[in-house]
Structures are given as C-alpha cells and as structure tokens.
Write a protein that holds these residues in place. Structure first.
Motif, PDB file in Angstrom:
ATOM      1  N   THR A  29      19.431  26.358 -29.440  1.00 45.76           N
ATOM      2  CA  THR A  29      18.664  25.117 -29.301  1.00 45.76           C
ATOM      3  C   THR A  29      17.907  25.096 -27.975  1.00 45.76           C
ATOM      4  O   THR A  29      16.728  24.703 -27.910  1.00 45.76           O
ATOM      5  CB  THR A  29      19.606  23.909 -29.383  1.00 45.76           C
ATOM      6  N   ALA A  30      18.579  25.532 -26.906  1.00 49.63           N
ATOM      7  CA  ALA A  30      17.923  25.571 -25.599  1.00 49.63           C
ATOM      8  C   ALA A  30      16.761  26.558 -25.600  1.00 49.63           C
ATOM      9  O   ALA A  30      15.705  26.299 -25.004  1.00 49.63           O
ATOM     10  CB  ALA A  30      18.937  25.951 -24.527  1.00 49.63           C
ATOM     11  N   PHE A  31      16.934  27.706 -26.264  1.00 46.37           N
ATOM     12  CA  PHE A  31      15.851  28.691 -26.331  1.00 46.37           C
ATOM     13  C   PHE A  31      14.639  28.128 -27.072  1.00 46.37           C
ATOM     14  O   PHE A  31      13.491  28.317 -26.643  1.00 46.37           O
ATOM     15  CB  PHE A  31      16.350  29.953 -27.026  1.00 46.37           C
ATOM     16  N   MET A  32      14.878  27.410 -28.163  1.00 47.10           N
ATOM     17  CA  MET A  32      13.775  26.825 -28.920  1.00 47.10           C
ATOM     18  C   MET A  32      13.017  25.796 -28.088  1.00 47.10           C
ATOM     19  O   MET A  32      11.777  25.789 -28.042  1.00 47.10           O
ATOM     20  CB  MET A  32      14.313  26.180 -30.194  1.00 47.10           C
ATOM     21  N   ARG A  33      13.734  24.939 -27.389  1.00 49.10           N
ATOM     22  CA  ARG A  33      13.075  23.908 -26.584  1.00 49.10           C
ATOM     23  C   ARG A  33      12.325  24.524 -25.409  1.00 49.10           C
ATOM     24  O   ARG A  33      11.194  24.123 -25.095  1.00 49.10           O
ATOM     25  CB  ARG A  33      14.108  22.901 -26.074  1.00 49.10           C
ATOM     26  N   CYS A  34      12.942  25.493 -24.760  1.00 46.15           N
ATOM     27  CA  CYS A  34      12.280  26.127 -23.617  1.00 46.15           C
ATOM     28  C   CYS A  34      11.027  26.878 -24.048  1.00 46.15           C
ATOM     29  O   CYS A  34      10.025  26.907 -23.316  1.00 46.15           O
ATOM     30  CB  CYS A  34      13.247  27.076 -22.915  1.00 46.15           C
ATOM     31  N   THR A  35      11.043  27.459 -25.243  1.00 50.76           N
ATOM     32  CA  THR A  35       9.862  28.165 -25.747  1.00 50.76           C
ATOM     33  C   THR A  35       8.713  27.192 -25.992  1.00 50.76           C
ATOM     34  O   THR A  35       7.560  27.456 -25.616  1.00 50.76           O
ATOM     35  CB  THR A  35      10.200  28.918 -27.034  1.00 50.76           C
ATOM     36  N   ILE A  36       9.019  26.057 -26.606  1.00 54.99           N
ATOM     37  CA  ILE A  36       7.981  25.046 -26.857  1.00 54.99           C
ATOM     38  C   ILE A  36       7.455  24.485 -25.541  1.00 54.99           C
ATOM     39  O   ILE A  36       6.240  24.291 -25.367  1.00 54.99           O
ATOM     40  CB  ILE A  36       8.540  23.929 -27.753  1.00 54.99           C
ATOM     41  N   ILE A  37       8.346  24.233 -24.594  1.00 57.73           N
ATOM     42  CA  ILE A  37       7.922  23.740 -23.284  1.00 57.73           C
ATOM     43  C   ILE A  37       7.018  24.751 -22.593  1.00 57.73           C
ATOM     44  O   ILE A  37       5.996  24.396 -21.991  1.00 57.73           O
ATOM     45  CB  ILE A  37       9.156  23.418 -22.425  1.00 57.73           C
ATOM     46  N   LEU A  38       7.375  26.029 -22.688  1.00 56.82           N
ATOM     47  CA  LEU A  38       6.560  27.076 -22.057  1.00 56.82           C
ATOM     48  C   LEU A  38       5.170  27.143 -22.673  1.00 56.82           C
ATOM     49  O   LEU A  38       4.156  27.203 -21.962  1.00 56.82           O
ATOM     50  CB  LEU A  38       7.270  28.423 -22.198  1.00 56.82           C
ATOM     51  N   LEU A  39       5.079  27.116 -24.001  1.00 57.86           N
ATOM     52  CA  LEU A  39       3.781  27.215 -24.674  1.00 57.86           C
ATOM     53  C   LEU A  39       2.908  25.998 -24.384  1.00 57.86           C
ATOM     54  O   LEU A  39       1.712  26.135 -24.081  1.00 57.86           O
ATOM     55  CB  LEU A  39       3.991  27.370 -26.182  1.00 57.86           C
ATOM     56  N   LEU A  40       3.481  24.805 -24.475  1.00 61.42           N
ATOM     57  CA  LEU A  40       2.685  23.596 -24.262  1.00 61.42           C
ATOM     58  C   LEU A  40       2.221  23.473 -22.814  1.00 61.42           C
ATOM     59  O   LEU A  40       1.074  23.075 -22.552  1.00 61.42           O
ATOM     60  CB  LEU A  40       3.498  22.367 -24.659  1.00 61.42           C
TER      61      LEU A  40
END
Length: 398
Positions: free
Chosen positions: A129-140
């Motif tokens: 879950t943390a990896f998914m959120r951090c990936t979206i945060i990084l892209l945005l």
C-alpha cells in the motif's frame, strides 16, 4: 459689398455648429490700398459660436466600443470558477492560509481513512500500500513541477535539506508500519499523535523557533484530549494483548520503542520539510524528493519482507483514489508548514481526531462505552485548536 447667405445650423444632442457663408467685395481685389480695410472688416467669423462652448470634441469624445477597466476586471473575475478562487485564497490569499492548509490536510487524511474502511474489499500488505501511494505521489509531483517549469531536483543550495527530509521521512514511515503491525491499534494511533509535540520540540532545537507557554499548553491540551478519546479502548486492548504471544515480554517494549522512534523522526521530518520548502520556495519539490526515495525503498521492503498480493480491480481503484488524496494532503501539509510556525501548524493536525469522532457519532458507528470521555477529549482538542486560531499567525509571521 459683402453679402451673406442664410445661416445654416446643425444641431446635435451634444454639439451645435453654426455656419455662415460670406461673399467678398470686389473692391477688396482691386488694390493693396484697400486690403487692410477689407481684411479688418471682413474677418472670418468663427464656425463655432464662442458663447456656446461645445461639451465634447474629438479628443474628449468617449466611444462605447471600448469597455471601461472596471467592467473588464469584473468580466475576468466572473470567468474564474469559485473553486479556483477558494483554492487561491486558501493557498496564499489569507493570513490564515497556513492554518487552513493544515486543517484541509487533516480533513483529507480523515477522508482517506473513511475511504479505506468503506471500499476496502481485499486485504493488501502495508508496504505494498505504501509503495502504491508513494508511486502516485512521485508521478503527480513530477508532473506538477514540469507543468510550472520548476527543476525537479530543486535549487542546489536546498538539495541537502531535500535529501535529509526524504531519508528521515521514510525512516519514520518505515518504523511506523512495523509498529502498527506489532502494537494494538489504539497504542499506535496515540504514538502517532505524538508527532506534533515532537515537532514543536524539534523546531525549538533545530529551527530556533520560540515556544511560548501558551503554545506548550495548547499542545498538551490537545494530546490529553487524544488520551481521553482513546483511553478506554487503549486499556481494553492492552489487557487483551497480554495473551498475544507476539507482544509478550520484550516484544511489546520493542514495538513501543519503535513507535516512539517513529514519532520522534516524524517530528524532525516536519522541521526538515519547513526548512526545505522555504529554501526551495516550492512545496511540491519536498513531496517529490520524498517519493523519489520512498518508492524504491518501499518496493524493496515489499518484495523482501512481505508476499506480493495482486489487487483486484475494485481494490486497485481504491488504492489509486487513496494515492490522489494522499498527494493533495501531503502538498497541503508542506504548504502549511512553510507558511506557519510549526507549533501552531502541528496543533491543527489534532482536528482529524475530532472529525473522526464526530463522524462516528453521526453515523452510529461509535461505541457507546466511554462516550463521556470521548466528548471530553473532543472538547479539549476544540478548545486548544480554537485558541490557536484565535491568536492567529499575525504576531508570528516571519
């Protein structure tokens, strides 16, 4: 002999023109001797009557084809949507913008909690879950910086702060994930709400911010409110946790110390966020730096410490929505810390607890046991937050 024709008058609403046609005498053309006399007697009569000055001329006339400046401004303001005006006002349009950003960030974190509880249809490991959120945060955050033309790695003089913020921030997240897996939920929540207290202490040491007695009292009042809210549940969970083999003996002490370490590093992270955001003059750069470190670190922990679970379609949509909300909450949090003193901004974060309790009471999901203590805790937090807002940021503006 000079003769005159009938006068011709052209009348308008704003201007009156009077024309007189005169014939020169033939004697005026015979010789120069009569020229002075003729010129003196035959002066040209002005076309405009001197007694009646025109109210307008070609230089002062106004044309209706050009809109006044006030009308142009009104049309421009009308074209801006109310949502855009509200976002601009919250971001930098009020002296309370720092406190408003923190309040909205806390509200978004509460919405994330409600979405996770409502639409969670499949259990997902925490590091995934943390990896998914951090990936979206990084892209945005990357797209945001590219859109506004800012360097994604920030200015050179702020890169050490950005790297430190990213490393300490992920260390706090890493330890929190482990503590929440080993501790009872109420204990983990209470330890996580030590972050504002630790942030205020760290700001006094690292950033040399003045910490008044009223600020200390406000933070203490809010934290005691958290203890009143989670006290009954905390007692029950600690009593039942004695039977759990994972929490017997030193395991519970290690888990508690790990949660305390997460709160301390979280407080230091707030100070580094404020310093990095001020140095880079762009809050999103600090969010991008955190995602740049957290994504690969979370991926390593996900594959090495947990079993990967392929999310279903509904779960994937829920995780994406949570990632979008997390990005907005992080940006608002950084902006609030950038604008406001840490002790005031951190105290606003306790409003999330009050909103969560009010939501539980309004929906009937809150337990009836310990209702009085939860009400007392909410009142303590509301008094503390209201006092912070009442004092305002005017005296503390740097």
């Amino acid at each position: 002999m000079a003769s005159s024709s009938p006068e011709t008058k052209i009348t308008d609403d704003h201007l009156v023109l009077e024309l007189t046609v005169r014939d020169l005498d033939s004697s005026a053309l015979d010789g120069p001797s009569s020229a002075p006399e003729s010129s003196s007697s035959d002066e040209i009569i002005p076309l405009l009557n001197q007694n009646q000055r025109p109210r307008i001329n070609i230089f002062s006339a106004s044309y209706t084809r050009r809109k006044p400046r006030e009308q142009v401004i009104k049309v421009t303001e009308a074209e801006i949507s109310p949502v855009t005006q509200f976002a601009s006002w919250v971001w930098n349009g009020s002296r309370y913008s720092g406190l408003l950003c923190m309040a909205l960030s806390s509200t978004l974190y509460l919405i994330m909690e409600l979405v996770s509880d409502t639409f969670s249809v499949q259990p997902i490991p925490l590091f995934e879950t943390a990896f998914m959120r951090c990936t979206i945060i990084l892209l945005l955050s990357y797209l945001w910086l590219k859109r506004i033309g800012q360097p994604v790695f920030g200015p050179v003089h702020a890169r050490k702060l950005l790297v430190s913020r990213a490393l300490v921030g992920y260390l706090s997240l890493f330890s929190f994930i482990f503590s929440i897996q080993m501790l009872p939920l109420s204990q983990a929540i209470v330890l996580s709400f030590l972050n504002p207290v630790m942030a205020s202490v760290a700001a006094r040491v690292i950033l040399h911010e003045k910490l008044k007695i009223t600020d200390i009292g406000g933070l203490a009042c809010s934290f005691f409110g958290v203890l009143f809210i989670f006290g009954p549940t905390l007692t029950v969970q600690v009593g039942s946790a004695v039977k759990n083999e994972n929490l017997k003996g030193n395991h519970h002490i290690y888990a508690f110390l790990l949660g305390l370490f997460s709160s301390i590093t979280g407080g230091i992270t707030y100070c580094l966020i404020k310093a990095a955001a001020k140095a880079s003059e762009q809050p999103v750069i600090t969010v991008f730096s955190f995602g740049l470190v957290a994504c690969p670190a979370a991926a390593i922990c996900m594959f090495s410490l947990e079993s990967f679970v392929l999310p279903a379609f509904e779960t994937l949509i829920s995780m994406i929505a949570l990632g979008l909300l997390a990005f907005c909450a992080e940006v608002l949090l950084v902006r609030g810390l950038q604008l406001e003193k840490i002790n005031k901004a951190a105290n606003i974060l306790y409003i999330e607890v009050v909103l969560s309790q009010l939501w539980g009471l309004s929906t009937g999901k809150a337990e009836s046991s310990g209702l009085f203590s939860r009400i007392v805790g909410c009142l303590l937090i509301l008094i503390s937050v209201s006092y912070t807002v009442y004092m305002g940021p005017a005296k503390d503006t740097e």
